[in-house]
Design a protein around this motif. Structure first.
Motif, PDB file in Angstrom:
ATOM      1  N   TYR A   1       4.360 -27.742  -5.350  1.00  0.00           N
ATOM      2  CA  TYR A   1       3.526 -27.269  -6.457  1.00  0.00           C
ATOM      3  C   TYR A   1       4.272 -27.318  -7.757  1.00  0.00           C
ATOM      4  O   TYR A   1       5.417 -26.901  -7.832  1.00  0.00           O
TER       5      TYR A   1
ATOM      6  N   ARG B   1     -10.032 -33.120  -3.267  1.00  0.00           N
ATOM      7  CA  ARG B   1      -8.589 -32.874  -3.285  1.00  0.00           C
ATOM      8  C   ARG B   1      -7.888 -33.740  -2.251  1.00  0.00           C
ATOM      9  O   ARG B   1      -6.698 -34.009  -2.374  1.00  0.00           O
TER      10      ARG B   1
ATOM     11  N   ASN C   1      -9.479 -32.554 -12.564  1.00  0.00           N
ATOM     12  CA  ASN C   1     -10.409 -31.562 -13.116  1.00  0.00           C
ATOM     13  C   ASN C   1     -11.330 -32.174 -14.165  1.00  0.00           C
ATOM     14  O   ASN C   1     -12.480 -31.763 -14.306  1.00  0.00           O
TER      15      ASN C   1
ATOM     16  N   GLU D   1      -3.257 -34.614   0.427  1.00  0.00           N
ATOM     17  CA  GLU D   1      -3.969 -33.716  -0.487  1.00  0.00           C
ATOM     18  C   GLU D   1      -3.150 -33.635  -1.758  1.00  0.00           C
ATOM     19  O   GLU D   1      -1.939 -33.913  -1.731  1.00  0.00           O
ATOM     20  N   VAL D   2      -3.791 -33.243  -2.868  1.00  0.00           N
ATOM     21  CA  VAL D   2      -3.109 -33.209  -4.170  1.00  0.00           C
ATOM     22  C   VAL D   2      -1.642 -32.811  -4.046  1.00  0.00           C
ATOM     23  O   VAL D   2      -0.755 -33.517  -4.537  1.00  0.00           O
ATOM     24  N   SER D   3      -1.385 -31.694  -3.350  1.00  0.00           N
ATOM     25  CA  SER D   3      -0.034 -31.131  -3.332  1.00  0.00           C
ATOM     26  C   SER D   3       0.604 -31.159  -1.946  1.00  0.00           C
ATOM     27  O   SER D   3       1.611 -30.500  -1.732  1.00  0.00           O
TER      28      SER D   3
ATOM     29  N   LEU E   1      -5.740 -28.319 -10.331  1.00  0.00           N
ATOM     30  CA  LEU E   1      -5.366 -27.042  -9.736  1.00  0.00           C
ATOM     31  C   LEU E   1      -4.311 -27.365  -8.701  1.00  0.00           C
ATOM     32  O   LEU E   1      -4.616 -27.968  -7.678  1.00  0.00           O
ATOM     33  N   ALA E   2      -3.054 -26.999  -8.982  1.00  0.00           N
ATOM     34  CA  ALA E   2      -1.966 -27.437  -8.106  1.00  0.00           C
ATOM     35  C   ALA E   2      -2.210 -26.973  -6.684  1.00  0.00           C
ATOM     36  O   ALA E   2      -2.161 -27.749  -5.743  1.00  0.00           O
ATOM     37  N   LYS E   3      -2.482 -25.669  -6.534  1.00  0.00           N
ATOM     38  CA  LYS E   3      -2.756 -25.232  -5.162  1.00  0.00           C
ATOM     39  C   LYS E   3      -4.168 -24.687  -5.096  1.00  0.00           C
ATOM     40  O   LYS E   3      -4.641 -24.047  -6.021  1.00  0.00           O
ATOM     41  N   CYS E   4      -4.809 -24.961  -4.004  1.00  0.00           N
ATOM     42  CA  CYS E   4      -6.170 -24.485  -3.845  1.00  0.00           C
ATOM     43  C   CYS E   4      -6.413 -24.193  -2.388  1.00  0.00           C
ATOM     44  O   CYS E   4      -6.647 -25.080  -1.589  1.00  0.00           O
TER      45      CYS E   4
ATOM     46  N   TRP F   1     -10.306 -27.455   2.647  1.00  0.00           N
ATOM     47  CA  TRP F   1     -10.654 -28.640   1.859  1.00  0.00           C
ATOM     48  C   TRP F   1     -11.882 -29.357   2.411  1.00  0.00           C
ATOM     49  O   TRP F   1     -12.551 -30.080   1.690  1.00  0.00           O
TER      50      TRP F   1
ATOM     51  N   MET G   1       3.032 -22.747 -11.659  1.00  0.00           N
ATOM     52  CA  MET G   1       1.960 -22.200 -12.492  1.00  0.00           C
ATOM     53  C   MET G   1       2.387 -20.809 -12.910  1.00  0.00           C
ATOM     54  O   MET G   1       2.780 -20.011 -12.060  1.00  0.00           O
TER      55      MET G   1
END
Lengths: 360, 598
Positions: free
Chosen positions: A184, A302, A353, A227-229, B552-555, A245, A187
């Motif tokens: 990540y 995602r 997004n 997945e994204v991360s 959104l890095a984590k979801c 997801w 944030m």
């Protein structure tokens, strides 16, 4: 088939970036908490077969081995599918023979370890303290108990971090040969220690460079970016997280835990004392068809593989292109359609997004 | 009432020199209003006027006063004190035989004192100079007297002293008006000629015209002809204001009052026009009529596009009472549907936009004000251009002329250098300088009006710490090296940001706008060039680099609803943006660029 999330809100130290619901570990409370948790499960669980159980926190490994054993004792109630994935989140410093024995005995088959970084400067800012040497030894011990699915968390884009530091972290993480890596970009969430210290996020350009470096490096080392991360060795994708997801249903048990059952998304109370008294109710939202579809799009995209269009259309009885402006987005190459899967173009995952905001 | 006992007069003054308070006191002393009926400054009826201490709309009040056993009728004709309305002022003054020139005892002569005095002198009025606010602790009566004598040529014994606030000297002023100002010339016979010097809209009576009868007699039910407009009506009502309306059967030569004739649109009655009888018309109208022409044009758009209809209604209502306002629909790619509106000047524009926001609660964006340019084409054709978007291609243009103004800038002498520097920067041409007294000067420049509407007032204030007073009159058109500058976003013209500008200023202004846009437009999925161009020549350029991260890095489970809300917010943000050349531009970007200078 459902998934189960169990929240253990206790920690022995508080990390500066964490905005999850947590309190300092205190034996008097932890025991009362487990009792309240048992009550909740007894009240709510309907007896369905479950395909995954995820014990997260907080720090589940902050519980004593006795408490952990008790937890597993009462969650025997869940009817585990034959392939049930059982994940337990640990801190590196909590990993001992005793802990691993208890977990093994209770059929935990996946460990998730919050290492985050090995760079001194980062660890200091994150409020963590461990060494690579330590990690190496713990990893060896974990493997010796036969755990064959281990995730490591990696945080990057930490204030003042350089690309070189990210590369060094990647090198060290890869040396530990994890089966799965969650990574990540930091944030700075409101109400965290970092926010109170007015720590500023890193520049967007550098953040992106770090992300691209991580994706390329892990791909080269044989990890699937699914997945994204999230990155996994073949077959080691997190089944539990895929539940989210894929927009499938799950129970959420424990303080502040969220669940999704039927048409309802709910979150338990974030007040420990209310929870201990059995006043579990927090927020909940009843979803209509459109909201369910939007969630499915927002979550499903995602995944790098994307959304199975035929399944989506069957589930919602609507043509996807009628519900969402797919044509212009496909034309602009914001979206791709391959083998029946609708996905965000690889090079636009990190700005997804922008695309979602045009869809939902 | 004997016609020889009529006195028609105005009060003229620089802003804030106490004109309205003095008028209130006169009303009180003549018994027109009891003290308890007085709302401070009766003549300024709009809140906005009271707030700004200025009078926008005119009024005329008929007062009675006994002096040496004779009854006198005093018609006080109020005037707006601002240069935007100088034509209306001149028509009001044309209805008078005299004027009271009010000068603040602490401030002395200011720019509008002079501008108003010149207008009064042009009508051959008898002037009564009066130093007001003598009760102020910082009043400097002898200094102001010196100014009046030296600059304006008054005699010591002509100058009166008073305080509108305390009432000291006001009675003496009223009596001086009776003594000094001549009665109107009386001519009850001969064809009717009445001057219209103001009008307003009454929801029950229609348009009400304020008039002064020069020759003849106007009676109720008369068939009248408006000479410039060439339209006829039947008079339904005539009367005077005391200040309450009092109906009368007739208005005779020399008298001031109002008339109604079931007229629905204010534009049907034009200030300066002459009323005569339809069956027995005068051969010539009263001298001095002009059609009112807007000096400044601006695009006015609702901030929220769905308020267009409301804005339209608001303008229609305002137009009922404002003959000077011209309105036509305008469409902008950037700002949507709105109106091209013509104003008499910047104050007029400011008043109208403020009233729309305040009285009608419609937030608006105004594009940069434009003056009216005279454009001569290579074909020899002459065009009047009031909007950058109507400017023809440069190759077709032979020359462009722009309106210039002649200034009265009165400042303490230590600011002479600053004023010259400012006027020079604004392309001013130095004309002359005169000393009002030892330490104050009046500086005359010719400056393009377009520079005045840009940011001259603000600059003047900051250059002189607020010590300057400023007034101007138009002094004709002059040729200038003007160009149209466009702003391009991703290669497309943003129509709302186009300006007509002097060639030498284009580079700097272009650079400022382009830099500001870079700051205000959020990064998007592609790189966006922003350019300022003249014709096809780029004079300033910036790039907004492509967005690199919005994810959104984590979801996970618990996050879903919260993250969904976050996306909703982003989506709402996008909705409020205008798409120009496939770039999403927040409305605030236009607002910010159009509302601030440098």
């Amino acid at each position: 088939m459902k998934a189960v999330y169990i929240h253990i809100p206790f920690c022995k130290s508080i990390c500066s970036y964490c905005d999850f619901c947590k309190v300092f570990y205190y034996p008097k409370w932890s025991y009362a908490y487990l009792k309240a948790l048992k009550e909740e499960i007894d009240d709510v669980y309907m007896g369905e077969e479950v395909q995954s159980i995820y014990i997260g926190g907080g720090t589940p490994s902050s519980l004593s081995c006795k408490e952990i054993d008790y937890l597993f004792y009462f969650i025997k109630k869940f009817k585990r599918a034959s392939f049930c994935e059982v994940t337990f989140e640990c801190n590196l410093e909590d990993i001992t023979d005793d802990l691993l024995k208890v977990l093994k005995k209770n059929k935990v088959n996946r460990l998730s370890i919050g290492i985050e970084s090995f760079q001194d400067q980062n660890l200091c800012l994150l409020g963590r303290n461990h060494s690579f040497q330590d990690a190496k030894e713990k990893m060896k011990k974990i493997r010796s108990y036969g755990f064959s699915n281990v995730n490591l968390d990696l945080i990057y884009a930490i204030s003042k971090e350089s690309l070189k530091m990210v590369k060094d972290d990647l090198r060290l993480f890869l040396k530990l040969k994890p089966d799965h890596i969650s990574t990540y970009s930091l944030m700075i969430e409101p109400h965290t220690i970092l926010a109170h210290q007015h720590i500023k996020p890193i520049q967007e350009e550098i953040d992106r460079k770090m992300y691209d470096t991580i994706c390329a490096t892990l791909k080269r080392k044989g990890y699937l970016h699914y997945e994204v991360s999230n990155f996994a060795k073949k077959g080691k994708e997190s089944r539990h997280n895929l539940t989210y997801w894929n927009n499938e249903e799950y129970y959420g048990f424990g303080l502040s835990a969220s669940g999704y059952l039927g048409n309802v998304r709910y979150t338990n109370t974030k007040n420990l004392f209310a929870y201990l008294k059995g006043n579990r109710k927090g927020e909940s939202q009843i979803l209509d068809q459109k909201e369910k579809m939007d969630h499915e799009v927002m979550l499903g995209l995602r995944k790098l593989k994307g959304i199975n269009v035929a399944e989506f259309e069957k589930k919602y009885q609507i043509k996807m292109s009628d519900a969402y402006p797919l044509t212009p987005l496909l034309k602009q190459k914001d979206l791709t359609l391959k083998k029946g899967y609708l996905a965000i173009s690889d090079d636009k995952i990190y700005v997804m997004n922008e695309i979602l905001a045009k869809m939902i | 009432m004997k016609q020889k006992n009529i006195r028609n007069f105005s009060i003229i003054a620089h802003i804030d020199h106490g004109k309205s308070t003095l008028a209130d006191r006169i009303l009180e002393i003549t018994g027109a209003l009891e003290k308890r009926e007085m709302v401070s400054q009766v003549l300024d009826s709009m809140d906005l006027e009271r707030e700004r201490g200025i009078t926008i709309k005119l009024n005329a009040v008929s007062l009675t006063y006994s002096y040496q056993n004779e009854e006198y009728l005093l018609n006080l004709i109020d005037t707006p004190g601002h240069v935007d309305f100088s034509y209306e002022v001149s028509r009001s003054l044309a209805a008078c035989e005299g004027a009271v020139l009010v000068v603040d005892a602490a401030q002395g002569i200011e720019a509008q004192t002079l501008a108003n005095l010149y207008l009064a002198m042009a009508q051959d009025l008898k002037i009564i100079p009066v130093i007001n606010k003598i009760d102020l602790p910082n009043a400097n009566i002898s200094k102001v007297k010196e100014e009046l004598k030296r600059v304006l040529g008054f005699q010591e014994e002509e100058i009166l002293l008073c305080s509108g606030k305390t009432g000291v000297g006001v009675k003496e002023l009223i009596e001086a008006i009776i003594r000094v100002i001549p009665p109107p010339k009386i001519n009850n016979d001969g064809p009717l000629r009445a001057l219209i010097f103001d009008s307003y809209f009454d929801p029950y009576k229609g348009v009400v015209g304020l008039i002064k009868v020069e020759d003849g007699i106007l009676k109720k039910k008369d068939e009248i002809l408006l000479m410039a407009n060439d339209t006829s009506y039947q008079v339904s009502e005539i009367g005077i204001h005391t200040p309450k309306e009092m109906q009368k059967e007739e208005l005779k030569s020399g008298e001031v009052g109002y008339f109604c004739a079931q007229i629905k649109e204010i534009s049907s009655i034009q200030v300066g026009d002459t009323i005569t009888h339809k069956d027995y018309p005068a051969s010539t109208p009263i001298h001095g009529y002009q059609k009112m022409k807007p000096m400044v044009y601006s695009g006015i758009f609702p901030v929220e596009p769905n308020r267009y209809e409301m804005l339209k209604e608001a303008f229609e209502k305002l137009k009922l009472n404002d003959a000077a306002l011209t309105i036509e629909p305008e469409t902008s790619d950037a700002l949507g549907f709105g109106f091209r509106v013509g104003f008499l000047g910047l104050l007029h524009m400011d008043i109208i936009t403020t009233r729309i926001e305040r009285e009608f609660s419609i937030p608006v964006i105004a594009t940069s004000p434009s003056v009216v340019y005279k454009v001569t084409l290579t074909s020899g054709e002459l065009l009047l251009i009031d909007s950058p978007n109507k400017m023809p291609e440069p190759v077709k243009i032979k020359k462009i002329e722009e309106p210039f103004i002649y200034t009265n800038i009165i400042v303490p002498s230590e600011y002479i250098g600053s004023i010259m520097e400012l006027c020079q920067k604004k392309r001013g041409i130095y004309k002359s300088l005169e000393y009002i007294e030892e330490k104050r000067v009046n500086i005359h420049y010719e400056i393009p009006l377009s520079e005045i509407v840009y940011d001259f007032f603000d600059k003047l204030k900051s250059y002189t710490k607020g010590y300057a007073s400023f007034d101007y009159e138009l002094c004709g058109y002059q040729e200038s090296h003007l160009v149209k500058m466009n702003i391009l976003l991703n290669g497309e013209v943003v129509d709302a940001l186009s300006v007509i500008i002097h060639k030498d200023f284009a580079y700097q202004r272009g650079k400022i706008i382009v830099e500001k846009l870079k700051e205000l437009i959020p990064r998007q999925m592609f790189q966006i060039p922003i350019q300022a161009v003249i014709g096809s020549k780029v004079i300033a350029r910036e790039n907004i680099s492509a967005l690199r991260k919005n994810v959104l890095a984590k979801c996970y489970g618990g996050d879903v609803s919260r993250k969904r809300k976050l996306l909703e917010k982003q989506k709402e943000g996008k909705k409020r943006m205008k798409t120009i050349g496939s770039v999403d531009v927040p409305q605030e970007a236009f607002l910010s660029i159009l509302s601030s200078e440098e």
